[in-house]
Design a protein around this motif. Structure first.
Motif, PDB file in Angstrom:
ATOM      1  N   GLY A 118       0.795  -1.231   0.000  1.00 27.10           N
ATOM      2  CA  GLY A 118       0.000   0.000   0.000  1.00 27.10           C
ATOM      3  C   GLY A 118       0.823   1.275   0.000  1.00 27.10           C
ATOM      4  N   PRO A 119       1.700   1.466   1.018  1.00 27.98           N
ATOM      5  CA  PRO A 119       2.509   2.693   1.023  1.00 27.98           C
ATOM      6  C   PRO A 119       3.378   2.813  -0.216  1.00 27.98           C
ATOM      7  CG  PRO A 119       2.751   1.499   3.095  1.00 27.98           C
ATOM      8  CD  PRO A 119       1.916   0.655   2.214  1.00 27.98           C
ATOM      9  N   ILE A 120       3.821   1.661  -0.750  1.00 28.68           N
ATOM     10  CA  ILE A 120       4.644   1.708  -1.958  1.00 28.68           C
ATOM     11  C   ILE A 120       3.846   2.294  -3.111  1.00 28.68           C
ATOM     12  CG2 ILE A 120       6.113   0.351  -3.478  1.00 28.68           C
ATOM     13  CD1 ILE A 120       6.892   0.287  -0.501  1.00 28.68           C
ATOM     14  N   GLU A 121       2.575   1.840  -3.211  1.00 28.71           N
ATOM     15  CA  GLU A 121       1.722   2.379  -4.263  1.00 28.71           C
ATOM     16  C   GLU A 121       1.537   3.882  -4.087  1.00 28.71           C
ATOM     17  OE1 GLU A 121      -2.367   1.072  -4.274  1.00 28.71           O
ATOM     18  OE2 GLU A 121      -2.442   1.186  -6.461  1.00 28.71           O
ATOM     19  N   ALA A 122       1.363   4.296  -2.820  1.00 29.66           N
ATOM     20  CA  ALA A 122       1.144   5.717  -2.559  1.00 29.66           C
ATOM     21  C   ALA A 122       2.358   6.549  -2.970  1.00 29.66           C
ATOM     22  CB  ALA A 122       0.832   5.932  -1.083  1.00 29.66           C
ATOM     23  N   LEU A 123       3.549   6.076  -2.614  1.00 27.55           N
ATOM     24  CA  LEU A 123       4.751   6.847  -2.944  1.00 27.55           C
ATOM     25  C   LEU A 123       4.995   6.862  -4.454  1.00 27.55           C
ATOM     26  CD1 LEU A 123       7.207   5.850  -0.082  1.00 27.55           C
ATOM     27  CD2 LEU A 123       5.692   7.797  -0.239  1.00 27.55           C
ATOM     28  N   THR A 124       4.668   5.746  -5.129  1.00 33.46           N
ATOM     29  CA  THR A 124       4.803   5.727  -6.593  1.00 33.46           C
ATOM     30  C   THR A 124       3.854   6.735  -7.213  1.00 33.46           C
ATOM     31  OG1 THR A 124       5.095   3.348  -6.356  1.00 33.46           O
ATOM     32  CG2 THR A 124       4.921   4.193  -8.585  1.00 33.46           C
ATOM     33  N   ALA A 125       2.619   6.765  -6.682  1.00 30.07           N
ATOM     34  CA  ALA A 125       1.631   7.691  -7.234  1.00 30.07           C
ATOM     35  C   ALA A 125       2.035   9.133  -7.001  1.00 30.07           C
ATOM     36  CB  ALA A 125       0.264   7.422  -6.591  1.00 30.07           C
ATOM     37  N   ALA A 126       2.838   9.386  -5.968  1.00 27.61           N
ATOM     38  CA  ALA A 126       3.255  10.764  -5.698  1.00 27.61           C
ATOM     39  C   ALA A 126       4.437  11.177  -6.554  1.00 27.61           C
ATOM     40  CB  ALA A 126       3.616  10.900  -4.212  1.00 27.61           C
ATOM     41  N   GLY A 127       4.955  10.251  -7.351  1.00 25.62           N
ATOM     42  CA  GLY A 127       6.044  10.607  -8.250  1.00 25.62           C
ATOM     43  C   GLY A 127       7.427  10.460  -7.648  1.00 25.62           C
ATOM     44  N   ALA A 128       7.555   9.663  -6.572  1.00 18.48           N
ATOM     45  CA  ALA A 128       8.869   9.491  -5.952  1.00 18.48           C
ATOM     46  C   ALA A 128       9.742   8.618  -6.843  1.00 18.48           C
ATOM     47  CB  ALA A 128       8.711   8.836  -4.575  1.00 18.48           C
TER      48      ALA A 128
ATOM     49  N   GLY B 171       8.823   6.620 -17.607  1.00 22.78           N
ATOM     50  CA  GLY B 171      10.051   6.828 -16.835  1.00 22.78           C
ATOM     51  C   GLY B 171      10.053   8.123 -16.051  1.00 22.78           C
ATOM     52  N   LYS B 172      11.129   8.889 -16.229  1.00 18.81           N
ATOM     53  CA  LYS B 172      11.318  10.081 -15.411  1.00 18.81           C
ATOM     54  C   LYS B 172      10.216  11.109 -15.687  1.00 18.81           C
ATOM     55  CE  LYS B 172      15.138  12.989 -13.988  1.00 18.81           C
ATOM     56  NZ  LYS B 172      16.508  13.392 -14.209  1.00 18.81           N
ATOM     57  N   LYS B 173       9.810  11.251 -16.949  1.00 18.51           N
ATOM     58  CA  LYS B 173       8.784  12.240 -17.276  1.00 18.51           C
ATOM     59  C   LYS B 173       7.467  11.868 -16.622  1.00 18.51           C
ATOM     60  CE  LYS B 173      10.481  13.944 -21.703  1.00 18.51           C
ATOM     61  NZ  LYS B 173      10.654  13.248 -22.974  1.00 18.51           N
ATOM     62  N   LEU B 174       7.191  10.557 -16.581  1.00 14.50           N
ATOM     63  CA  LEU B 174       5.954  10.111 -15.951  1.00 14.50           C
ATOM     64  C   LEU B 174       5.985  10.437 -14.462  1.00 14.50           C
ATOM     65  CD1 LEU B 174       3.262   8.614 -16.008  1.00 14.50           C
ATOM     66  CD2 LEU B 174       4.522   6.473 -15.743  1.00 14.50           C
ATOM     67  N   ARG B 175       7.157  10.195 -13.850  1.00 13.21           N
ATOM     68  CA  ARG B 175       7.266  10.494 -12.416  1.00 13.21           C
ATOM     69  C   ARG B 175       7.020  11.964 -12.165  1.00 13.21           C
ATOM     70  NH1 ARG B 175      11.927  10.382 -10.344  1.00 13.21           N
ATOM     71  NH2 ARG B 175      13.261   9.344 -11.853  1.00 13.21           N
ATOM     72  N   LYS B 176       7.601  12.806 -12.996  1.00 11.51           N
ATOM     73  CA  LYS B 176       7.416  14.247 -12.799  1.00 11.51           C
ATOM     74  C   LYS B 176       5.947  14.615 -12.957  1.00 11.51           C
ATOM     75  CE  LYS B 176      11.694  16.545 -13.319  1.00 11.51           C
ATOM     76  NZ  LYS B 176      12.831  16.768 -14.179  1.00 11.51           N
ATOM     77  N   ALA B 177       5.291  13.989 -13.933  1.00 12.84           N
ATOM     78  CA  ALA B 177       3.887  14.303 -14.145  1.00 12.84           C
ATOM     79  C   ALA B 177       3.040  13.814 -12.981  1.00 12.84           C
ATOM     80  CB  ALA B 177       3.414  13.678 -15.456  1.00 12.84           C
ATOM     81  N   ARG B 178       3.423  12.681 -12.391  1.00 10.46           N
ATOM     82  CA  ARG B 178       2.637  12.138 -11.286  1.00 10.46           C
ATOM     83  C   ARG B 178       2.627  13.071 -10.086  1.00 10.46           C
ATOM     84  NH1 ARG B 178       4.555   5.930 -11.533  1.00 10.46           N
ATOM     85  NH2 ARG B 178       2.840   5.120 -12.832  1.00 10.46           N
ATOM     86  N   ARG B 179       3.637  13.936 -10.024  1.00 12.80           N
ATOM     87  CA  ARG B 179       3.658  14.879  -8.897  1.00 12.80           C
ATOM     88  C   ARG B 179       2.426  15.754  -8.917  1.00 12.80           C
ATOM     89  NH1 ARG B 179       9.683  17.261  -9.519  1.00 12.80           N
ATOM     90  NH2 ARG B 179       8.623  18.239 -11.261  1.00 12.80           N
ATOM     91  N   LYS B 180       1.897  15.952 -10.127  1.00 17.00           N
ATOM     92  CA  LYS B 180       0.737  16.826 -10.240  1.00 17.00           C
ATOM     93  C   LYS B 180      -0.561  16.119  -9.892  1.00 17.00           C
ATOM     94  CE  LYS B 180       1.379  18.123 -14.535  1.00 17.00           C
ATOM     95  NZ  LYS B 180       1.241  18.867 -15.793  1.00 17.00           N
ATOM     96  N   ILE B 181      -0.492  14.827  -9.651  1.00 17.74           N
ATOM     97  CA  ILE B 181      -1.704  14.068  -9.360  1.00 17.74           C
ATOM     98  C   ILE B 181      -1.607  13.540  -7.932  1.00 17.74           C
ATOM     99  CG2 ILE B 181      -3.183  12.188 -10.095  1.00 17.74           C
ATOM    100  CD1 ILE B 181      -1.734  12.268 -12.776  1.00 17.74           C
ATOM    101  N   GLY B 182      -2.474  14.055  -7.067  1.00 20.06           N
ATOM    102  CA  GLY B 182      -2.479  13.583  -5.689  1.00 20.06           C
ATOM    103  C   GLY B 182      -3.477  12.459  -5.537  1.00 20.06           C
ATOM    104  N   MET B 183      -3.135  11.456  -4.718  1.00 19.85           N
ATOM    105  CA  MET B 183      -4.037  10.319  -4.581  1.00 19.85           C
ATOM    106  C   MET B 183      -4.276   9.961  -3.137  1.00 19.85           C
ATOM    107  SD  MET B 183      -3.931   6.951  -6.902  1.00 19.85           S
ATOM    108  CE  MET B 183      -5.147   5.651  -6.770  1.00 19.85           C
TER     109      MET B 183
END
Lengths: 266, 262, 264
Positions: free
Chosen positions: A170-180, C86-98
């Motif tokens: 779960g936390p792994i999914e959350a951190l991935t979704a935050a763009g870490a 990859g990296k661009k996707l990660r940067k874009a994900r910063r704009k999406i809060g979950m």
């Protein structure tokens, strides 16, 4: 209502019972074959008790005076080999364990390769590792430390990889979704979950390594084992008994230490 | 609301125990390395030796496979026989060491015995047994019997000490003899774990039996040591590979057995 | 970069989420999502309702590509997310809060550390490990925690908090990212009715104050009706209702959920 046929409830299905029986049967077969083919000379077996008694009488009285000059330094060396070797193993086990965890590294070929390293490390006995490293580095504590390190990587790495694979996703999914980034996900997502288990594994392995370090000297890898080897070769049985007693005391003390630390952490 | 402004607060409490721990570990490592004369330069120097060593191991020499297989078989036999007797004796020894079943004057000697069996690396037992009964697999078998009792005995005694005593009380109140109490109240609660320990020890015995030969107690260890001393490194490589393969098979089987008995 | 002011209309470009023709099949020929298209802008919140297994979770994870869609596109404030890697996707994900149903906090870390995890896309791993976050991030984290009433807990371990408190931390973490879109996957399903109302209230008010479009997966239709002004009903992989919750008729609900008994 439908008619319900009465069924017998068994704890295990028929298939499971057959399997269990099969295991016992297989073992019994292997045992009988082994007993018949192994080359044991019966005379030696009957002679054994007298030999053992003879050995024990030679070991007593213990030459306790030998301890300070002959044993103490070597015992300290043994403890340092065990500790430094375990630390070395941890340093090596972290990357290999990460590579073996299939929820962190998603390339099966890497998982497989890492697991192969871990299995080989565990399968080769510490004495054999000691022989190899004595051949490479020459006799002494360097060979012993590297030996303990390589020997322990498999144990620590396997348990570490298992702890990682069991981590809450779960936390792994959350951190991935935050763009870490991947390192951040590991440091902030996985590591906090496995850190307590990790230190437990370290203590557990250190305890075992104290025992192993005591004997690798028999093939020249430093520590009390070398003193033991000399005493055995010269048939100084009263010294042998003191050495064995020291080893026993140190192992018990190490185990008490580890148990008390674990009680305080957990 | 407190007088303190928000920015006065420290976001994180420094984790002093952990920081001190890391620092101590680092300092110790440096100290120990110095004490043991373990230095990077010596390590690197050794690596070139290591490379030579590896070079001599390749190509791997399986030509003496008959000798290899014969000794491997002996190794497996030592492990099986030692495990059988070791498991057999661990059952009563573990029961007699359990402090919730037996009075102290019984548990004390048995617990000491188990501790002795566990504290010494099997190779020490192997050396002593070789002196006592001579070279060959008998010494190896005796060694591993004691090692098994040490391992299984301790865990089994601990498992017994964790069981619920209610079934025992019930049976004793009903007047059952001691042996029945053991069979019907104690064993059902711990038998599965006992089988788990036993299968683990069978695997461990196999690993250890590959090594006791180094001191003359039979099995592939003797062949390995001989190859080593004769500088037959390519044969040594073959032996090592066989040992690894054997242990991998054993580990796999051990996992399967555990699944059957879950 | 003022995202705190309520005057986000007109002054800064409007944040939006646009989904076009999204399709997802796990097994060829059996799509879970057939053809999903909708758009959410500014401070509006949308509730997605539908039975379990219709693909609500899949849909929301296709937005930030946690599950890659089979076809179709997702635009976050005009940027095409679906084609990124990859990296661009990660940067874009910063704009999406979950925000997640099970909160998904790192249990052993403190509340403050969990909230700051929202900035992991912006700081290097080394700074994150040594906890050297920029001071403005730390200040903002404190302000956020105070606004959601959890300031006094900032040093406590996350697993010492109640469910509702943990979800608030999860929401704070998402808001710390300065997101353009907020996704919430069943945020109240693990909470009791009273706390569920509090969480819904918090989510919707954050969306309105900061001007962030909010998409909530929810199976409690009453909560959806109470807090949102737009409901999308999903059934059989397509949108069968898209409109104001007050206009949801019983026949609409029947079409979405099937089965008469629960409606009474």
């Amino acid at each position: 209502m439908n008619e319900i046929k009465p069924q017998r409830w068994n704890r295990f299905t028929f298939g499971e019972r057959m399997l269990r029986f099969g295991v016992f049967l297989g073992f019994a077969l292997a045992l009988s074959v082994s007993l018949r083919t192994v080359e044991v000379i019966p005379e030696f077996l009957y002679d054994a008790p007298t030999q053992v008694v003879d050995l024990l009488t030679r070991m007593y009285p213990l030459d306790l005076a030998y301890y300070p000059k002959g044993i103490h330094a070597a015992m300290m060396e043994t403890l340092h080999i065990a500790s430094l070797g375990t630390l070395l193993a941890i340093v090596m086990a972290i990357p290999v364990g990460i590579m073996a965890a299939n929820n962190i590294v998603h390339l099966p070929i890497f998982n497989w390769f890492a697991k192969l390293i871990l299995v080989s490390s565990r399968s080769v006995n510490s004495l054999v590792w000691a022989l190899l490293f004595v051949a490479v580095f020459g006799p002494g504590a360097l060979a012993g430390t590297v030996c303990i390190g390589f020997r322990s990587v498999g144990f620590v790495g396997k348990l570490f990889a298992e702890a990682l694979e069991e981590a809450d996703p779960g936390p792994i999914e959350a951190l991935t979704a935050a763009g870490a980034s991947w390192p951040s996900i590991f440091l902030k997502g996985f590591w906090p979950q496995v850190a307590p288990a990790f230190w437990g594994i370290f203590l557990f392995r250190w305890d075992i390594n104290v025992r192993e370090s005591a004997v690798i000297g028999l093939v020249g890898a430093g520590g009390i084992g070398m003193v033991l080897d000399t005493a055995l070769n010269l048939f100084f049985w009263d010294r042998v008994s003191v050495i064995l007693l020291s080893i026993f005391v140190v192992v018990i003390l190490a185990e008490l230490l580890v148990t008390s630390i674990r009680k305080r952490i957990i | 609301m407190s007088e303190q402004t928000l920015s006065d607060r420290v976001a994180f409490k420094p984790d002093w125990p952990a920081r001190i721990g890391w620092l101590l570990a680092l300092l110790y490592a440096l100290y120990a390395a110095d004490y043991l004369d373990v230095s990077w330069s010596r390590f690197v120097a050794g690596l070139s030796n290591g490379a030579d060593f590896l070079g001599e191991m390749v190509p791997v020499d399986f030509s003496r496979w008959r000798l290899l297989v014969g000794n491997l078989v002996e190794t497996v036999e030592i492990a099986i026989i030692a495990s059988a007797f070791g498991i057999f004796f661990s059952l009563p020894v573990g029961l007699l060491a359990a402090r919730n079943l037996m009075p102290p004057w019984v548990t004390w000697p048995f617990r000491t015995f188990i501790a002795l069996c566990r504290s010494f690396h099997p190779v020490i037992f192997a050396i002593l047994f070789v002196k006592a009964v001579g070279f060959g697999p008998l010494a190896g078998i005796l060694t591993l019997i004691f090692a098994s009792i040490g391992f299984i005995g301790k865990l089994f005694a601990e498992a017994i000490e964790e069981i619920s005593l209610k079934p025992l009380e019930a049976l004793r109140a009903a007047g059952a003899p001691f042996s029945s109490v053991i069979i019907y109240a104690v064993l059902p609660q711990v038998l599965n774990r006992f089988i788990g320990f036993s299968s683990y020890q069978l695997d461990a015995n196999l690993r250890n039996s590959t090594m006791v030969g180094i001191v003359g107690a039979g099995g592939i260890g003797g062949t390995l040591f001989a190859a080593f001393q004769r500088f037959d490194y390519d044969f040594l490589a073959a032996i090592l590979i066989s040992i690894i393969a054997l242990v991998m098979v054993s580990e796999f089987l051990s996992v399967q057995v555990k699944k059957v008995f879950q | 970069m003022s995202s705190h002011s309520a005057a986000s209309l007109g002054a800064s470009p409007q944040r939006s989420l646009r989904i076009e023709n999204l399709r997802k099949e796990y097994v060829r020929g059996k799509p879970i999502l057939k053809d999903i298209s909708f758009e959410v802008k500014g401070h509006s919140s949308v509730a997605i309702i539908g039975p379990s297994g219709t693909g609500k979770s899949t849909l929301i994870r296709c937005v930030n590509k946690l599950i890659p869609p089979t076809s179709g596109t997702v635009f976050v404030s005009g940027e095409n997310i679906t084609e990124l890697q990859g990296k661009k996707l990660r940067k874009a994900r910063r704009k999406i809060g979950m925000v997640f149903q099970e909160f998904n906090l790192v249990e052993r870390l403190s509340v403050m550390e969990n909230v700051l995890c929202g900035r992991l896309g912006y700081v290097s791993p080394v700074r994150a490990w040594f906890r050297k976050y920029p001071q403005e991030d730390i200040d903002r984290a404190f302000e956020l925690l105070e606004s959601i009433g959890l300031l006094e807990f900032y040093r406590q371990r996350a697993d010492s908090l109640s469910g509702g408190q943990r979800q608030r931390v999860g929401i704070a973490r998402a808001v710390m990212q300065e997101p353009h879109v907020l996704l919430a996957d069943e945020p109240t399903s693990s909470l009791d009715p009273k706390t569920s109302v509090e969480i819904m209230d918090l989510l919707v008010s954050l969306s309105e104050v900061h001007g962030i479009p909010l998409i909530i997966n929810i199976h409690n239709v009453e909560l959806a009706k109470r807090f949102t002004s737009r409901v999308i009903g999903l059934s059989g992989g397509i949108i069968v209702y898209d409109g104001h919750p007050d206009q949801l008729s019983d026949s609409d609900l029947l079409e979405i959920y099937g089965g008469e008994a629960w409606l009474k």
